[in-house]
Each structure stands twice: as structure tokens, then as C-alpha cells.
Write an enzyme that holds these catalytic residues in place. Structure first.
Site, PDB file in Angstrom:
ATOM      1  N   THR A  42       3.185  23.111  -1.163  1.00 56.39           N
ATOM      2  CA  THR A  42       3.661  22.593   0.044  1.00 56.39           C
ATOM      3  C   THR A  42       5.088  22.029  -0.349  1.00 56.39           C
ATOM      4  OG1 THR A  42       2.846  20.485  -0.290  1.00 56.39           O
ATOM      5  CG2 THR A  42       1.191  21.887   0.741  1.00 56.39           C
ATOM      6  N   THR A  92      -7.273   6.689  -4.290  1.00 55.15           N
ATOM      7  CA  THR A  92      -6.128   5.870  -4.075  1.00 55.15           C
ATOM      8  C   THR A  92      -6.744   4.364  -3.664  1.00 55.15           C
ATOM      9  OG1 THR A  92      -4.471   5.106  -2.579  1.00 55.15           O
ATOM     10  CG2 THR A  92      -5.970   6.580  -1.675  1.00 55.15           C
ATOM     11  N   PRO A 135      16.434   1.696   3.167  1.00 49.63           N
ATOM     12  CA  PRO A 135      15.499   1.125   4.180  1.00 49.63           C
ATOM     13  C   PRO A 135      14.536   0.404   3.903  1.00 49.63           C
ATOM     14  CG  PRO A 135      15.143   3.480   3.858  1.00 49.63           C
ATOM     15  CD  PRO A 135      16.095   3.028   2.920  1.00 49.63           C
ATOM     16  N   ARG A 171       6.804  -0.029   9.408  1.00 52.10           N
ATOM     17  CA  ARG A 171       5.742   0.958   9.456  1.00 52.10           C
ATOM     18  C   ARG A 171       4.563   0.860  10.270  1.00 52.10           C
ATOM     19  NH1 ARG A 171       3.301   2.742   3.846  1.00 52.10           N
ATOM     20  NH2 ARG A 171       4.804   4.343   3.665  1.00 52.10           N
ATOM     21  N   LYS A 203      -8.429   9.904   2.708  1.00 52.33           N
ATOM     22  CA  LYS A 203      -8.826   9.851   1.267  1.00 52.33           C
ATOM     23  C   LYS A 203     -10.149   9.321   1.082  1.00 52.33           C
ATOM     24  CE  LYS A 203      -6.715  10.844  -2.104  1.00 52.33           C
ATOM     25  NZ  LYS A 203      -6.717  12.137  -2.786  1.00 52.33           N
ATOM     26  N   PHE A 205       3.837  15.197  -7.934  1.00 49.05           N
ATOM     27  CA  PHE A 205       4.164  14.349  -8.883  1.00 49.05           C
ATOM     28  C   PHE A 205       3.192  13.920  -9.701  1.00 49.05           C
ATOM     29  CE2 PHE A 205       4.369   9.351  -8.734  1.00 49.05           C
ATOM     30  CZ  PHE A 205       5.154   9.194  -9.966  1.00 49.05           C
ATOM     31  N   TYR A 229      -3.790   8.669   6.449  1.00 50.66           N
ATOM     32  CA  TYR A 229      -3.609   9.355   4.915  1.00 50.66           C
ATOM     33  C   TYR A 229      -4.984   8.672   4.321  1.00 50.66           C
ATOM     34  CZ  TYR A 229      -2.798   8.738   0.050  1.00 50.66           C
ATOM     35  OH  TYR A 229      -2.984   8.735  -1.283  1.00 50.66           O
ATOM     36  N   THR A 254      -6.142  19.299   4.450  1.00 58.00           N
ATOM     37  CA  THR A 254      -6.260  19.159   3.120  1.00 58.00           C
ATOM     38  C   THR A 254      -7.414  18.377   2.395  1.00 58.00           C
ATOM     39  OG1 THR A 254      -4.282  20.446   2.780  1.00 58.00           O
ATOM     40  CG2 THR A 254      -4.884  18.888   0.845  1.00 58.00           C
TER      41      THR A 254
HETATM   42  P1  NAD Z   1       2.260  14.824  -4.167  1.00 51.89           P
HETATM   43  O1  NAD Z   1       2.331  14.763  -2.663  1.00 51.89           O
HETATM   44  O2  NAD Z   1       3.588  14.421  -5.100  1.00 51.89           O
HETATM   45  O3  NAD Z   1       1.523  16.278  -4.789  1.00 51.89           O
HETATM   46  C1  NAD Z   1       0.734  16.752  -4.161  1.00 51.89           C
HETATM   47  C2  NAD Z   1       0.255  18.134  -4.688  1.00 51.89           C
HETATM   48  O4  NAD Z   1      -0.860  18.937  -3.982  1.00 51.89           O
HETATM   49  C3  NAD Z   1       1.560  18.938  -4.435  1.00 51.89           C
HETATM   50  O5  NAD Z   1       1.843  19.823  -5.591  1.00 51.89           O
HETATM   51  C4  NAD Z   1       1.121  19.993  -3.018  1.00 51.89           C
HETATM   52  O6  NAD Z   1       1.653  21.136  -3.351  1.00 51.89           O
HETATM   53  C5  NAD Z   1      -0.214  20.024  -3.421  1.00 51.89           C
HETATM   54  N1  NAD Z   1      -1.366  20.508  -2.375  1.00 51.89           N
HETATM   55  C6  NAD Z   1      -1.509  19.912  -0.981  1.00 51.89           C
HETATM   56  N2  NAD Z   1      -2.038  20.553  -0.341  1.00 51.89           N
HETATM   57  C7  NAD Z   1      -2.678  21.410  -1.317  1.00 51.89           C
HETATM   58  C8  NAD Z   1      -3.739  22.328  -1.040  1.00 51.89           C
HETATM   59  N3  NAD Z   1      -4.345  22.484   0.265  1.00 51.89           N
HETATM   60  N4  NAD Z   1      -4.244  23.176  -1.919  1.00 51.89           N
HETATM   61  C9  NAD Z   1      -3.682  22.972  -3.160  1.00 51.89           C
HETATM   62  N5  NAD Z   1      -2.629  21.969  -3.370  1.00 51.89           N
HETATM   63  C10 NAD Z   1      -2.130  21.327  -2.425  1.00 51.89           C
HETATM   64  O7  NAD Z   1       1.258  13.746  -4.229  1.00 51.89           O
HETATM   65  P2  NAD Z   1       1.080  12.721  -5.691  1.00 51.89           P
HETATM   66  O8  NAD Z   1       1.729  11.453  -5.563  1.00 51.89           O
HETATM   67  O9  NAD Z   1       1.055  13.421  -7.013  1.00 51.89           O
HETATM   68  O10 NAD Z   1      -0.763  12.324  -5.579  1.00 51.89           O
HETATM   69  C11 NAD Z   1      -1.496  13.297  -6.256  1.00 51.89           C
HETATM   70  C12 NAD Z   1      -2.990  12.724  -6.045  1.00 51.89           C
HETATM   71  O11 NAD Z   1      -2.904  11.136  -6.282  1.00 51.89           O
HETATM   72  C13 NAD Z   1      -3.396  12.561  -4.368  1.00 51.89           C
HETATM   73  O12 NAD Z   1      -4.676  12.955  -4.286  1.00 51.89           O
HETATM   74  C14 NAD Z   1      -3.126  11.061  -4.049  1.00 51.89           C
HETATM   75  O13 NAD Z   1      -3.657  10.588  -2.902  1.00 51.89           O
HETATM   76  C15 NAD Z   1      -3.424  10.504  -5.493  1.00 51.89           C
HETATM   77  N6  NAD Z   1      -2.687   9.161  -5.688  1.00 51.89           N
HETATM   78  C16 NAD Z   1      -1.234   9.174  -5.511  1.00 51.89           C
HETATM   79  C17 NAD Z   1      -0.801   7.755  -5.828  1.00 51.89           C
HETATM   80  C18 NAD Z   1       0.568   7.536  -5.696  1.00 51.89           C
HETATM   81  O14 NAD Z   1       1.351   6.433  -5.850  1.00 51.89           O
HETATM   82  N7  NAD Z   1       1.500   8.745  -5.388  1.00 51.89           N
HETATM   83  C19 NAD Z   1      -1.491   6.751  -6.103  1.00 51.89           C
HETATM   84  C20 NAD Z   1      -2.910   6.942  -6.041  1.00 51.89           C
HETATM   85  C21 NAD Z   1      -3.479   8.140  -5.836  1.00 51.89           C
HETATM   86  O1  DAU Z   2      -1.273   2.650  -2.969  1.00 50.19           O
HETATM   87  C1  DAU Z   2      -1.405   4.131  -3.549  1.00 50.19           C
HETATM   88  C2  DAU Z   2      -0.591   4.849  -2.645  1.00 50.19           C
HETATM   89  O2  DAU Z   2       0.754   4.599  -2.964  1.00 50.19           O
HETATM   90  C3  DAU Z   2      -0.829   6.408  -2.823  1.00 50.19           C
HETATM   91  O3  DAU Z   2      -2.231   6.600  -2.346  1.00 50.19           O
HETATM   92  C4  DAU Z   2      -0.020   7.181  -1.824  1.00 50.19           C
HETATM   93  O4  DAU Z   2      -0.105   8.447  -1.795  1.00 50.19           O
HETATM   94  C5  DAU Z   2       1.435   6.816  -2.106  1.00 50.19           C
HETATM   95  O5  DAU Z   2       2.401   7.394  -1.196  1.00 50.19           O
HETATM   96  C6  DAU Z   2       1.655   5.423  -2.150  1.00 50.19           C
HETATM   97  O6  DAU Z   2       1.571   4.923  -0.833  1.00 50.19           O
HETATM   98  P1  DAU Z   2       2.440   3.867  -0.206  1.00 50.19           P
HETATM   99  O7  DAU Z   2       2.610   3.914   1.199  1.00 50.19           O
HETATM  100  O8  DAU Z   2       2.267   2.329  -0.848  1.00 50.19           O
HETATM  101  O9  DAU Z   2       4.210   4.211  -0.955  1.00 50.19           O
HETATM  102  P2  DAU Z   2       5.505   4.315  -0.358  1.00 50.19           P
HETATM  103  O10 DAU Z   2       6.565   4.577  -1.430  1.00 50.19           O
HETATM  104  O11 DAU Z   2       5.660   5.226   0.694  1.00 50.19           O
HETATM  105  O12 DAU Z   2       5.855   2.834   0.137  1.00 50.19           O
HETATM  106  C7  DAU Z   2       5.720   1.678  -0.783  1.00 50.19           C
HETATM  107  C8  DAU Z   2       5.984   0.499   0.020  1.00 50.19           C
HETATM  108  O13 DAU Z   2       7.501   0.611   0.590  1.00 50.19           O
HETATM  109  C9  DAU Z   2       5.227   0.477   1.311  1.00 50.19           C
HETATM  110  O14 DAU Z   2       5.019  -0.932   1.582  1.00 50.19           O
HETATM  111  C10 DAU Z   2       6.336   1.088   2.387  1.00 50.19           C
HETATM  112  C11 DAU Z   2       7.529   0.478   1.799  1.00 50.19           C
HETATM  113  N1  DAU Z   2       8.640   1.328   2.127  1.00 50.19           N
HETATM  114  C12 DAU Z   2       8.416   2.847   1.910  1.00 50.19           C
HETATM  115  C13 DAU Z   2       9.608   3.786   2.465  1.00 50.19           C
HETATM  116  C14 DAU Z   2       9.436   5.208   2.235  1.00 50.19           C
HETATM  117  C15 DAU Z   2       9.850   0.927   2.765  1.00 50.19           C
HETATM  118  O15 DAU Z   2       9.982  -0.379   3.083  1.00 50.19           O
HETATM  119  N2  DAU Z   2      10.845   1.711   3.059  1.00 50.19           N
HETATM  120  C16 DAU Z   2      10.887   3.081   2.991  1.00 50.19           C
HETATM  121  O16 DAU Z   2      11.758   4.077   3.272  1.00 50.19           O
END
Ligand code: NAD
Ligand code: DAU
Length: 384
Positions: free
Chosen positions: A40, A138, A219, A296, A168, A16, A164, A104
Site C-alpha cells: 500500500t 497496539t 502542526p 484530531r 485493531k 515501518f 483504527y 485489512t
Molecule cells: P505501516 O503502516 O508503516 O506498515 C504497514 C504495512 O502493511 C505496509 O507495508 C503495508 O503495505 C502493509 N499492508 C497493509 N495492508 C496489507 C494487506 N492487506 N496485506 C498485506 N500487507 C498489507 O505500519 P507500522 O507502523 O509498521 O505498524 C505495523 C503494525 O504494528 C501494525 O499492525 C500496527 O497496528 C502495529 N503497531 C504500530 C505502532 C506504531 O507506532 N507505528 C505501535 C504499535 C503497534
Molecule cells: O500508540 C500506538 C499507535 O501509535 C499505533 O498503533 C499507530 O499505528 C501509530 O500511528 C501511533 O498512533 P498515534 O495516533 O499516537 O501516532 P501519530 O504519530 O499519528 O500521532 C502522535 C501524536 O501526535 C498524537 O497525539 C497526534 C499528534 N499529532 C500527530 C500528527 C500526525 C500532531 O499533533 N500533529 C500531527 O500532524
């Protein structure tokens, strides 16, 4: 790919945030990007299909834990920087099955760091001085906040609560140690919750949009009063570019949108937008699909980011408010149903069935449709 400019190596760039980063990068730069991604369930090369045939871009399928591959790529491309997005990123999956997260996020980051250290040690002069390793992390490493606690600053203690977050946190410590011990020029960013285009529909915002349109339950874990600090994904990308360009070595930068909101408010906002943009055929509101489900385990109550350091030192500010960002996001998912269908593979459906499926714990309470179920089973075996 283009040979005339040095370029960067991005890991996890088919996920993403990484994919949004690569797409954004080429909007303002011609500098080449090598994208290393294991593909993945969360990685989708379709997101970057517009770059096919572009000689500034090369995609390599592979693992950040594969030191031979990393060493080869570094030798071939001699990048001036690495931006490490690659990770297992979904908290609920880490509760069901932590092992991939350890592999990872900890082992992978360690192996990547080690291969990069060997490469950087062999660089000379300006190439060595200007090299950067940017680690994307994160806010979850800081644990949870009480309602009146100040937002997380860069000096907050690490108190990760989920597998998770712990994985990290461990990766952040390794990055720090490689700077402190070996002098590797690193910088780390700790960002709040991202949302926007191309987010896998296991995360709250895309899950709610996709489920709403499919007539499925929305949900809400527990009482829905957990607070997250939401940032539109391209604002995270611009912050990473700023830190890469001018962040102080060995330092960390918190990134956030000053948008603290309880989950139920997020879901209500999405329902209201969908009511306006794609009203239900039966005339009812999407809010009827809201379903309170089992919480959760270990659910962090509140995250909030104090982003003053990056604003003060690097002049970064988010461009989107939550209102503008969520409108764009809902519109994107309405316009890109094909992308969603493509990522909803068999593996994705197996995850949804295991995590939310029938025959599990009873939901805590249901508004709207009957028959939906919820489950969070930390003992369940990973099936995806
Ligand atoms: P994501 O799960 O959408 O994407 C992760 C990507 O990493 C995927 O394309 C996957 O194929 C690849 N990957 C997984 N394992 C791998 C490996 N061993 N080698 C190479 N590639 C691999 O995650 P995202 O939401 O895009 O998050 C990206 C980064 O940002 C992560 O490090 C996450 O901890 C961090 N982050 C995410 C959020 C969020 O809200 N999504 C917020 C803060 C930080
Ligand atoms: O804070 C940064 C993090 O944000 C990143 O490091 C993570 O990679 C990213 O997945 C995200 O984690 P969260 O657990 O906060 O995100 P998620 O979208 O899973 O959930 C957001 C909030 O919504 C959390 O309080 C759980 C709740 N939730 C989530 C899901 C999937 C629900 O209530 N229902 C759901 O079905």
C-alpha cells in the site's frame, strides 16, 4: 530462498516496523523470512533493498485477505511461525476513511487466521507443537487515560476510540477466539508509539523532521499536551523476538518504553536537535515553524504502557532511552533524504494536501510562519 532451515512468514514487512524487524532478524539469525506485503502507500520495498539476492529472503506482493495465496505460501515454505504486522496503521486516515481499516485489519486478519488454522491443523508432532502465530497490536485498543490513571496493563478493558483502534481491537479478539475455540497457538503484543528509521512521514516524529527541513509548518493538534509513550523501533523488534521465542500461548504482552511525553515536548526536542545538527540558514530556530492546528476528532489524551509483565517473564528491556533514540532518529532522517523523497509520491502529497492543505478550517493559532492551514475533516472522501 534457502531450503535448509524452516523459516518464518512475516506480513506487512515492507512497512515501518515490519521492515525494521526483518533487517534486525538477519543481524542475529540466518533463518529464512518470507515477507508478504500488499505494498500500500505505506509499504516500501526500497527499505529492504539490501536483501536483494539474499537466499534467506523472499518478498511476495500480496494481500493477507487472499486465502489462496496464503495457503500456497504456507504449503511452499512450511514456516514455523507467522508474525502479523500487516495493517492500516494511521489514525487520521482511519478518521477520513475507515473502510480500508475494516478490510485489512479485521477481514484480512480473519482470512489470514483461517488459512493459518488450516495449515496448522495439518501439521504433525513437533512442527505442530512448536508453531506460533504472533499478532502485532497496539496500546490504542485500551482507549485513553486520565493524567493520574495507572498505565495500561494486560488486564485493562478494551475501550478503543478511533476506527483504527476499533479495527485493531477486533483483530485482537479474533486472534484470541482462534486460540480459545480452535487451539491455534497464538500470542499477541500490544505496543506503544514507535519511532525510528524508515517511518512514513505521516506520523508525528518523521513528519516534524521532514517538515522542519522543508521550511513547512510543524502542526500541533489541539493544545499539544496529549501524552504518548515512545519506544524506539528496534526495541519493539527485540520484544517481538522474545515473545515469539518464549511467550505463553493465548497470552498478551504489553510493550513500552516508559517514556511518557506530551507531543509539544517531542516537537521541541526535535527542533532543538535540528538547531544543533542542521541550523536554519536564516539563524532562526525551527521552533518558529510550530503551528497549533485543529485537534484530531476523538483524540485520545494519554497512553502509557505498563511493561512489567514482559520484563518479568521474558527478561526484555528496551536498549534505548528516548534521548538516545531520538538523536539516532533525527540523524537517520538527515542522512537519508533520498528515502524520504522516494516515499513522498503523488499519493502521499494528495494526502498531505487533503489533511493539512489550504482552503480548509482556520488554524487555532500560529507561532512563526503565517499562511499555514489545518483541517481534520471526518466527512472528507479518501483520496489516496
Ligand atoms: P505501516 O503502516 O508503516 O506498515 C504497514 C504495512 O502493511 C505496509 O507495508 C503495508 O503495505 C502493509 N499492508 C497493509 N495492508 C496489507 C494487506 N492487506 N496485506 C498485506 N500487507 C498489507 O505500519 P507500522 O507502523 O509498521 O505498524 C505495523 C503494525 O504494528 C501494525 O499492525 C500496527 O497496528 C502495529 N503497531 C504500530 C505502532 C506504531 O507506532 N507505528 C505501535 C504499535 C503497534
Ligand atoms: O500508540 C500506538 C499507535 O501509535 C499505533 O498503533 C499507530 O499505528 C501509530 O500511528 C501511533 O498512533 P498515534 O495516533 O499516537 O501516532 P501519530 O504519530 O499519528 O500521532 C502522535 C501524536 O501526535 C498524537 O497525539 C497526534 C499528534 N499529532 C500527530 C500528527 C500526525 C500532531 O499533533 N500533529 C500531527 O500532524
Amino acid at each position: 530462498m534457502s531450503q535448509n532451515k524452516q523459516g518464518i512468514l512475516v506480513t506487512g514487512g515492507a512497512g515501518f516496523i515490519g521492515a525494521n524487524f526483518v533487517l534486525d532478524w538477519f543481524r542475529s539469525s540466518d533463518e529464512p523470512v518470507v515477507n508478504l506485503d500488499l505494498l500500500t502507500y505505506a509499504g516500501n520495498p526500497q527499505t529492504l533493498v539490501s536483501l536483494e539476492g539474499d537466499d534467506r529472503y523472499r518478498f511476495v506482493k500480496g494481500d493477507i485477505a487472499d486465502t489462496t495465496l496464503i495457503a500456497r505460501l504456507l504449503g511452499e515454505h512450511e514456516p514455523r511461525a507467522i508474525v502479523n504486522f500487516a495493517a492500516e496503521s494511521h489514525v487520521d486516515r482511519s478518521i477520513h476513511g475507515p473502510e480500508d481499516f475494516i478490510q485489512t485489519n479485521i477481514v484480512g486478519t480473519f482470512r489470514l487466521l483461517d488459512a493459518v488454522r488450516a495449515y496448522w491443523t495439518g501439521l504433525k508432532g513437533e512442527a505442530k507443537d512448536n508453531f506460533r502465530f504472533l499478532h502485532v497490536s497496539t496500546d490504542e485498543v485500551y482507549g485513553t487515560l486520565a493524567p493520574d490513571d495507572p498505565a495500561f496493563s494486560e488486564t485493562n478493558q478494551y475501550l478503543p476510540n478511533s476506527p483504527y483502534a476499533a479495527s485493531k481491537a477486533a483483530s485482537d479478539h479474533l486472534v484470541r477466539a482462534y486460540h480459545h475455540t480452535y487451539g491455534l497457538p497464538v500470542v499477541t503484543t500490544n505496543c506503544s508509539n514507535n519511532y525510528g528509521p524508515y517511518q512514513f512521514p505521516e506520523k508525528l516524529i518523521p513528519l516534524v523532521i521532514v517538515n522542519a527541513l522543508a521550511g513547512k509548518p510543524l502542526p500541533i493538534y489541539g493544545d499539544g499536551q496529549q501524552v504518548r509513550d515512545w519506544l524506539y523501533v528496534t526495541d519493539h523488534c527485540s520484544a517481538i523476538r522474545e515473545v515469539l521465542a518464549a511467550g505463553q500461548l493465548g497470552e498478551t504482552y504489553n510493550i513500552g518504553g516508559w517514556n511518557e511525553k506530551p507531543n509539544i515536548e517531542i516537537v521541541n526536542t526535535i527542533c532543538a536537535l535540528l538547531d544543533k545538527l542542521r541550523p536554519r540558514a536564516d539563524g532562526a530556530g525551527y521552533g518558529e515553524q510550530i503551528t497549533y492546528v485543529t485537534d484530531r476528532p476523538g483524540h485520545d489524551r494519554r497512553y502509557a504502557i505498563d511493561a512489567r509483565r514482559i520484563e518479568r517473564e521474558l527478561g526484555w528491556k528496551p536498549a534505548e532511552t528516548f534521548e538516545t533514540g531520538i538523536e539516532k532518529t533525527v540523524a537517520w532522517y538527515l542522512d537519508n533524504a533520498g528515502w524520504v523523497e522516494d516515499v513522498q509520491s503523488g499519493a502521499y502529497r494528495a494526502w498531505v494536501e487533503k489533511h493539512y492543505g489550504d482552503g480548509r478550517d482556520k488554524p487555532k493559532g500560529i507561532r512563526g510562519r503565517s499562511g499555514s492551514r489545518s483541517v481534520v475533516r471526518p466527512d472528507a472522501k479518501e483520496a489516496v
